[in-house]
Motif scaffolding. Structure first.
Motif, short mmCIF file in Angstrom:
data_model
loop_
_atom_site.label_atom_id
_atom_site.label_comp_id
_atom_site.label_asym_id
_atom_site.label_seq_id
_atom_site.Cartn_x
_atom_site.Cartn_y
_atom_site.Cartn_z
N VAL A 1 42.99 -13.35 124.55
CA VAL A 1 42.84 -12.50 125.72
C VAL A 1 41.86 -11.38 125.39
N ALA A 2 41.26 -10.83 126.43
CA ALA A 2 40.30 -9.75 126.22
C ALA A 2 40.98 -8.47 125.78
N SER A 3 42.21 -8.27 126.25
CA SER A 3 42.97 -7.06 125.90
C SER A 3 44.44 -7.34 126.13
N ARG B 1 46.23 -5.98 128.35
CA ARG B 1 46.57 -5.62 129.72
C ARG B 1 47.58 -6.62 130.29
N ASP C 1 47.77 -7.97 133.25
CA ASP C 1 47.20 -9.09 134.00
C ASP C 1 46.63 -10.16 133.08
N SER C 2 46.09 -9.76 131.93
CA SER C 2 45.55 -10.73 130.98
C SER C 2 46.65 -11.62 130.41
N SER D 1 48.09 -14.06 132.97
CA SER D 1 47.20 -15.20 133.15
C SER D 1 47.42 -16.25 132.07
N SER E 1 44.55 -17.89 136.96
CA SER E 1 43.49 -16.88 136.87
C SER E 1 44.06 -15.49 137.08
N ARG E 2 43.43 -14.49 136.49
CA ARG E 2 43.89 -13.12 136.65
C ARG E 2 43.89 -12.70 138.11
N THR F 1 47.07 -10.83 140.29
CA THR F 1 47.06 -9.37 140.43
C THR F 1 47.93 -8.90 141.59
N ASN G 1 48.11 -3.34 136.97
CA ASN G 1 47.60 -4.49 136.24
C ASN G 1 47.06 -4.09 134.87
N ARG H 1 37.91 -10.68 120.98
CA ARG H 1 39.09 -11.10 121.74
C ARG H 1 40.31 -11.14 120.82
#
Length: 262
Positions: free
Chosen positions: A183-185, A187, A189-190, A193, A199-200, A204, A222, A253
């Protein structure tokens, strides 16, 4: 808060005050996720008593609050189910089995709940319902235990019988699927997903519309940053635990591990 939520919050404060004034332990009914969120939001107002949450097993979703006055709080342990000597949570564990396994329907959580409510038991008197390989377990307020055991004889077309099982004899560990991904972070919402393979953008609205709870607390952002061992419950989807971050990729990531409950 709505009028109903305000009344519920007032009920919690009334129970805490009565426990403090009478020097006894008092208990709420089983609380929903939304009610648990109201409790968490009211901790400052309830600070004059010690509160314990327990639903029969670790990670139970529906739980009772025990309101413990200061005079009795000196001898309680740190475990969530720990109460002063001589006090017990006022609920039982009921095991439900088919009379004839060969002819039993494949029953769902909704089937069991519907049958229990049909015999006149309020939802607030019922905790979690666990479907396991050796039967279905229901946590039920003591005032309703006898009624449930006597009256619950059929679920859909399946004949069943219910019997009380001691809480101390009950042991259950949730079944889950381990998920690894990047994941990117951290968060919310990540991780939603990743957990639900969507999908995020499609998830949301769940957060913004009040369908997501982190450790029993309503979370509407989110961008909320999750911490290790946080448990996330999503209405209509299920729940999962964010276990840990394993590593960071060259592109920045995060490689994470989740457990999605079955």
């Amino acid at each position: 808060m709505t009028k109903e939520e305000t009344l519920f919050q007032r009920r919690l404060l009334d129970l805490a005050n009565m426990a403090d004034q009478r020097n006894i332990v008092l208990f709420s009914d089983f609380l929903s996720l939304n009610e648990l969120n109201i409790y968490h939001s009211s901790k400052k107002e309830l600070g004059f008593v010690t509160c314990r949450l327990f639903g029969g097993y670790e990670a139970a979703e529906r739980q009772m609050i025990a309101f413990i006055p200061d005079a009795l709080s000196y001898d309680i342990g740190t475990d969530p189910e720990s109460l002063p000597y001589g006090w017990e949570y006022p609920f039982s564990c009921i095991r439900i089995l088919p009379l004839h396994e060969k002819y039993a329907d494949k029953l769902t959580h909704r089937d069991f709940l519907g049958a229990i409510l049909h015999i006149g038991i309020e939802r607030s008197k019922i905790g979690d319902i666990l479907l396991t390989e050796d039967g279905t377990y229901v946590f039920c307020h003591n005032t309703m235990t006898e009624l449930l055991c006597q009256e619950l004889t059929h679920i859909k077309h399946t004949s069943v019988y219910a019997q009380c099982t001691g809480l101390k004899d009950f042991s259950w560990h949730p079944s889950y699927e381990t998920i690894h991904g990047t994941v990117a972070s951290l968060r919310l919402d990540s991780l939603l997903s990743l957990a639900f393979n969507s999908s995020r953008s499609s998830l949301t609205s769940l957060v913004e519309n009040g369908s997501v709870y982190v450790n029993g607390r309503l979370t509407t952002s989110n961008g909320y940053k999750l911490k290790e061992n946080d448990i996330i419950s999503v209405r209509g989807y299920g729940k999962f635990k964010y276990c840990q971050t394993l590593s960071e990729t060259r592109k920045g990531r995060l490689s994470v591990e989740l457990q999605r409950y079955k």
